[in-house]
Design a protein around this motif. Sequence first.
Motif, PDB file in Angstrom:
ATOM      1  N   ALA A   8       0.836  -1.208   0.000  1.00  0.00           N
ATOM      2  CA  ALA A   8       0.000   0.000   0.000  1.00  0.00           C
ATOM      3  C   ALA A   8       0.868   1.255   0.000  1.00  0.00           C
ATOM      4  CB  ALA A   8      -0.930   0.003   1.204  1.00  0.00           C
ATOM      5  N   ILE A   9       1.940   1.237   0.772  1.00  0.00           N
ATOM      6  CA  ILE A   9       2.832   2.392   0.824  1.00  0.00           C
ATOM      7  C   ILE A   9       3.535   2.582  -0.511  1.00  0.00           C
ATOM      8  CG2 ILE A   9       4.908   3.327   1.924  1.00  0.00           C
ATOM      9  CD1 ILE A   9       4.008   2.013   4.539  1.00  0.00           C
ATOM     10  N   GLN A  10       3.970   1.491  -1.112  1.00  0.00           N
ATOM     11  CA  GLN A  10       4.602   1.584  -2.430  1.00  0.00           C
ATOM     12  C   GLN A  10       3.646   2.154  -3.464  1.00  0.00           C
ATOM     13  OE1 GLN A  10       6.521  -2.717  -2.452  1.00  0.00           O
ATOM     14  NE2 GLN A  10       7.139  -1.582  -4.273  1.00  0.00           N
ATOM     15  N   ALA A  60       1.082   4.128  -2.930  1.00  0.00           N
ATOM     16  CA  ALA A  60       0.912   5.559  -2.664  1.00  0.00           C
ATOM     17  C   ALA A  60       2.098   6.351  -3.213  1.00  0.00           C
ATOM     18  CB  ALA A  60       0.754   5.802  -1.170  1.00  0.00           C
ATOM     19  N   ARG A  61       3.282   5.849  -3.002  1.00  0.00           N
ATOM     20  CA  ARG A  61       4.475   6.536  -3.506  1.00  0.00           C
ATOM     21  C   ARG A  61       4.478   6.623  -5.018  1.00  0.00           C
ATOM     22  NH1 ARG A  61       9.314   3.822   0.058  1.00  0.00           N
ATOM     23  NH2 ARG A  61       8.810   4.874   2.014  1.00  0.00           N
ATOM     24  N   GLU A  97       2.073   6.754   6.978  1.00  0.00           N
ATOM     25  CA  GLU A  97       3.502   6.876   6.661  1.00  0.00           C
ATOM     26  C   GLU A  97       4.333   7.457   7.808  1.00  0.00           C
ATOM     27  OE1 GLU A  97       1.099   7.492   4.481  1.00  0.00           O
ATOM     28  OE2 GLU A  97       1.687   6.895   2.446  1.00  0.00           O
ATOM     29  N   LEU A 117       8.662   2.568   5.532  1.00  0.00           N
ATOM     30  CA  LEU A 117       9.152   1.639   4.516  1.00  0.00           C
ATOM     31  C   LEU A 117      10.364   2.260   3.846  1.00  0.00           C
ATOM     32  CD1 LEU A 117       8.539  -1.032   2.995  1.00  0.00           C
ATOM     33  CD2 LEU A 117       7.318   0.353   1.325  1.00  0.00           C
TER      34      LEU A 117
END
Lengths: 73, 73
Positions: free
Chosen positions: A45-47, A49-50, B57, B62
């Motif tokens: 999910a963080i990837q 978003a990035r 975040e 991450l």
Amino acid sequence: MENLMNQFRKKFGYSQDKLAEILGVSRQTIISIEKGKYNPSLPLAIQIARTFDTNVESIFLLGENEKNRRHKK
Amino acid sequence: MENLMNQFRKKFGYSQDKLAEILGVSRQTIISIEKGKYNPSLPLAIQIARTFDTNVESIFLLGENEKNRRHKK
DNA sequence: ACTTTACGTAAAGCTAACTTAACATTGAAT
DNA sequence: ATTCAATGTTAAGTTAGCTTTACGTAAAGT
């Protein structure tokens, strides 16, 4: 849990295949997330978003009273 | 994947038990996340961020090149 | 017509994210 | 000293996230 991945992906002009490649996951994973079959893991999910120059909460929308709902179907 | 849940929890003066209750998960889940044994699911991560008045975040970090790392031990 | 590109479905298998339960350690009361 | 709260460990079970493979559909080019 609703998510706006489809909109973001199209906004960036990526095919599911291309996005999968960028994220290092299978195309199935992209389809399943877009279709709401299940949620991505936190690191994924963080990837995501990035990749779309935003934050997790802008793409993955957890309703106020939405606890830990099962995936659809 | 590093996380700052322990710091946030203490900042808010919650015991693991209390936090588990607030989030609707078991105390084991809190311990395991704090100890880095595994990552929370996405909905849980969002709930955690909300509980601490911040975004995902800011708590779950991450690394740039950190893909999908296995959990420790 | 047929190839290509994009999207979708289904199924079987593995591992990660949970759960519950039982017990151990440590520190701070009182 | 012993109780008590908070933290930690281990283990066994279930379910969710992800993989691979294979097949289905439909639009657009050529």
